[in-house]
Design a protein around this motif. Sequence first.
Motif, PDB file in Angstrom:
ATOM      1  N   GLY A   1       0.878  -0.968  -0.218  1.00  0.00           N
ATOM      2  CA  GLY A   1      -0.151  -0.333  -0.072  1.00  0.00           C
ATOM      3  C   GLY A   1       0.818   1.973   0.333  1.00  0.00           C
ATOM      4  N   ILE A   2       1.626   1.357   0.563  1.00  0.00           N
ATOM      5  CA  ILE A   2       2.641   2.553   0.601  1.00  0.00           C
ATOM      6  C   ILE A   2       3.464   2.792  -0.408  1.00  0.00           C
ATOM      7  CG2 ILE A   2       5.346   3.146   1.524  1.00  0.00           C
ATOM      8  CD1 ILE A   2       4.261   1.863   4.231  1.00  0.00           C
ATOM      9  N   ILE A   3       3.777   1.255  -1.448  1.00  0.00           N
ATOM     10  CA  ILE A   3       4.174   1.587  -2.611  1.00  0.00           C
ATOM     11  C   ILE A   3       2.999   1.789  -3.864  1.00  0.00           C
ATOM     12  CG2 ILE A   3       5.311   0.358  -4.543  1.00  0.00           C
ATOM     13  CD1 ILE A   3       6.418  -1.846  -2.192  1.00  0.00           C
ATOM     14  N   LEU A   4       2.190   1.441  -3.701  1.00  0.00           N
ATOM     15  CA  LEU A   4       0.626   1.693  -4.252  1.00  0.00           C
ATOM     16  C   LEU A   4       0.929   3.300  -3.997  1.00  0.00           C
ATOM     17  CD1 LEU A   4      -0.681   1.193  -6.374  1.00  0.00           C
ATOM     18  CD2 LEU A   4      -2.573   0.812  -4.490  1.00  0.00           C
ATOM     19  N   ILE A   5       0.925   4.112  -3.048  1.00  0.00           N
ATOM     20  CA  ILE A   5      -0.001   5.341  -2.569  1.00  0.00           C
ATOM     21  C   ILE A   5       1.274   6.598  -3.305  1.00  0.00           C
ATOM     22  CG2 ILE A   5       0.002   6.967  -0.966  1.00  0.00           C
ATOM     23  CD1 ILE A   5      -1.383   4.980   0.905  1.00  0.00           C
ATOM     24  N   GLY A   6       3.110   5.999  -2.619  1.00  0.00           N
ATOM     25  CA  GLY A   6       4.186   6.478  -3.099  1.00  0.00           C
ATOM     26  C   GLY A   6       3.399   6.387  -5.034  1.00  0.00           C
ATOM     27  N   ARG A   7       3.960   6.374  -5.275  1.00  0.00           N
ATOM     28  CA  ARG A   7       3.421   5.711  -7.317  1.00  0.00           C
ATOM     29  C   ARG A   7       3.081   7.494  -7.622  1.00  0.00           C
ATOM     30  NH1 ARG A   7       3.102   0.346  -9.628  1.00  0.00           N
ATOM     31  NH2 ARG A   7       0.828   0.647  -9.265  1.00  0.00           N
ATOM     32  N   LYS A   8       1.365   7.739  -7.460  1.00  0.00           N
ATOM     33  CA  LYS A   8       0.522   8.452  -7.133  1.00  0.00           C
ATOM     34  C   LYS A   8       0.088   8.399  -8.729  1.00  0.00           C
ATOM     35  CE  LYS A   8       2.998  11.897  -4.537  1.00  0.00           C
ATOM     36  NZ  LYS A   8       3.469  13.340  -4.469  1.00  0.00           N
ATOM     37  N   LYS A   9      -0.088   6.933  -8.508  1.00  0.00           N
ATOM     38  CA  LYS A   9      -1.139   6.694  -9.909  1.00  0.00           C
ATOM     39  C   LYS A   9      -2.809   6.114  -9.132  1.00  0.00           C
ATOM     40  CE  LYS A   9       2.914   5.253 -12.650  1.00  0.00           C
ATOM     41  NZ  LYS A   9       3.387   4.586 -13.430  1.00  0.00           N
ATOM     42  N   GLY A  10      -3.677   6.025 -10.389  1.00  0.00           N
ATOM     43  CA  GLY A  10      -4.743   5.890 -10.623  1.00  0.00           C
ATOM     44  C   GLY A  10      -4.941   4.475 -10.646  1.00  0.00           C
ATOM     45  N   MET A  11      -5.630   3.454  -9.634  1.00  0.00           N
ATOM     46  CA  MET A  11      -6.260   1.839  -9.686  1.00  0.00           C
ATOM     47  C   MET A  11      -6.557   1.125 -11.111  1.00  0.00           C
ATOM     48  SD  MET A  11      -6.052   1.084  -6.937  1.00  0.00           S
ATOM     49  CE  MET A  11      -7.680  -0.278  -6.847  1.00  0.00           C
ATOM     50  N   LYS A  12      -5.650   0.709 -11.931  1.00  0.00           N
ATOM     51  CA  LYS A  12      -6.067  -0.250 -12.901  1.00  0.00           C
ATOM     52  C   LYS A  12      -7.206  -0.810 -13.271  1.00  0.00           C
ATOM     53  CE  LYS A  12      -1.642   0.652 -14.769  1.00  0.00           C
ATOM     54  NZ  LYS A  12      -0.171  -0.657 -15.028  1.00  0.00           N
ATOM     55  N   ALA A  13      -7.687  -1.331 -11.958  1.00  0.00           N
ATOM     56  CA  ALA A  13      -9.097  -2.444 -11.533  1.00  0.00           C
ATOM     57  C   ALA A  13      -9.789  -1.449 -10.327  1.00  0.00           C
ATOM     58  CB  ALA A  13      -8.530  -3.675 -11.095  1.00  0.00           C
ATOM     59  N   LYS A  14     -10.919  -2.123 -10.987  1.00  0.00           N
ATOM     60  CA  LYS A  14     -12.249  -1.563  -9.808  1.00  0.00           C
ATOM     61  C   LYS A  14     -12.258  -2.048  -8.583  1.00  0.00           C
ATOM     62  CE  LYS A  14     -14.477   0.515 -13.112  1.00  0.00           C
ATOM     63  NZ  LYS A  14     -14.458   1.710 -13.150  1.00  0.00           N
ATOM     64  N   TRP A  15     -12.747  -1.564  -7.464  1.00  0.00           N
ATOM     65  CA  TRP A  15     -11.788  -2.162  -5.980  1.00  0.00           C
ATOM     66  C   TRP A  15     -12.633  -2.809  -5.798  1.00  0.00           C
ATOM     67  CZ3 TRP A  15     -15.885  -1.717  -2.766  1.00  0.00           C
ATOM     68  CH2 TRP A  15     -17.478  -1.342  -3.393  1.00  0.00           C
ATOM     69  N   TYR A  16     -14.082  -2.903  -5.714  1.00  0.00           N
ATOM     70  CA  TYR A  16     -15.165  -4.494  -6.354  1.00  0.00           C
ATOM     71  C   TYR A  16     -14.913  -5.295  -6.177  1.00  0.00           C
ATOM     72  CZ  TYR A  16     -17.239  -2.513 -10.695  1.00  0.00           C
ATOM     73  OH  TYR A  16     -17.040  -1.648 -11.283  1.00  0.00           O
ATOM     74  N   TYR A  17     -14.086  -5.546  -7.489  1.00  0.00           N
ATOM     75  CA  TYR A  17     -13.529  -7.149  -8.025  1.00  0.00           C
ATOM     76  C   TYR A  17     -12.594  -7.275  -7.185  1.00  0.00           C
ATOM     77  CZ  TYR A  17     -15.551  -6.353 -12.457  1.00  0.00           C
ATOM     78  OH  TYR A  17     -16.116  -5.874 -13.362  1.00  0.00           O
ATOM     79  N   TYR A  18     -11.333  -6.213  -6.432  1.00  0.00           N
ATOM     80  CA  TYR A  18     -10.418  -6.336  -5.593  1.00  0.00           C
ATOM     81  C   TYR A  18     -11.384  -7.030  -4.253  1.00  0.00           C
ATOM     82  CZ  TYR A  18      -6.387  -4.353  -8.434  1.00  0.00           C
ATOM     83  OH  TYR A  18      -5.497  -4.484  -9.212  1.00  0.00           O
ATOM     84  N   LEU A  19     -12.211  -6.699  -3.863  1.00  0.00           N
ATOM     85  CA  LEU A  19     -13.000  -7.146  -2.827  1.00  0.00           C
ATOM     86  C   LEU A  19     -13.464  -8.606  -2.791  1.00  0.00           C
ATOM     87  CD1 LEU A  19     -14.253  -7.090  -0.254  1.00  0.00           C
ATOM     88  CD2 LEU A  19     -16.898  -6.062  -1.372  1.00  0.00           C
TER      89      LEU A  19
END
Length: 274
Positions: A57-75
């Motif tokens: 999560g820290i790496i993802l936030i640090g990249r400052k890029k948008g999500m490539k897949a919808k959050w509900y798929y990850y849920l």
Amino acid sequence: MVNLFTKKTLFGLFLGQVLSLFITSTGFSSSVLAKRGINAPTSQSLANYVLLAIFYGIILIGRKKGMKAKWYYYLLLGLIDVEANYLVVKAYQYTSLTSVMLLDCWSIPSVIILTWLFLKTKYRFKKIAGVVICVVGLVLVIFSDVHASDRSQSGSHPIKGDLLVIAGATLYAVSNVSEEFFVKKADQVELLAMLGLFGAIVSGIQIGVLEREELKAIHWSSGAVLPYAGFAAAMFLFYSGVPILLKVDWMYFVAFAAVAVGLVVYSAVWLTFA
């Protein structure tokens, strides 16, 4: 002709052995906890999801890029993965470590079927024959456990444990095929960060519903803390390495054939002495 000694192949073999060590470590830790009367399978997996969410999560936030897949798929992926871990870890309460580790290989033919159905992966007849051999070996393992009631190491209810493992392995297959899809459509960091986040949320809710009283009764001595910590660390490292090997190629089937032969030999020996 396939070159057996390319850098990719050698790296795949090495990483595969390392991941095998990690997954074996999780099985050993779960077996130790089960023998000490600790029955909290969802709680065992929670730390892994928290570690994944924080680290990636820290790496993802640090990249400052948008999500490539919808959050509900990850849920949905997090829910499936949590329940897969729950079922397999729960199985250690009823059957032996050996049976769990062998029957967990049911995820291999399940992955092949799912990739064929949904990812349109094509398999030749020889590979399909390998699936059939593996399934036969799995059936023999279960059959050997039918006659295992007089062996103390088999667990309190081996058949129930075997069925839990098969159900969990099927969910693992769904999770792994989904992860392969997300790795191709998004990337490894996003996948692991979101899987960790939603896996932790689902685990937290499930612990509150199913395991709250069990956790209160646990005496957290070193005999419980060390296997628990070992399980979490091994799971985190395993999850971190799996996306690298999600591409199904010929090396997958070499390993698959070895597993199938081992299953048949193991089952034949147990049936001989049952």
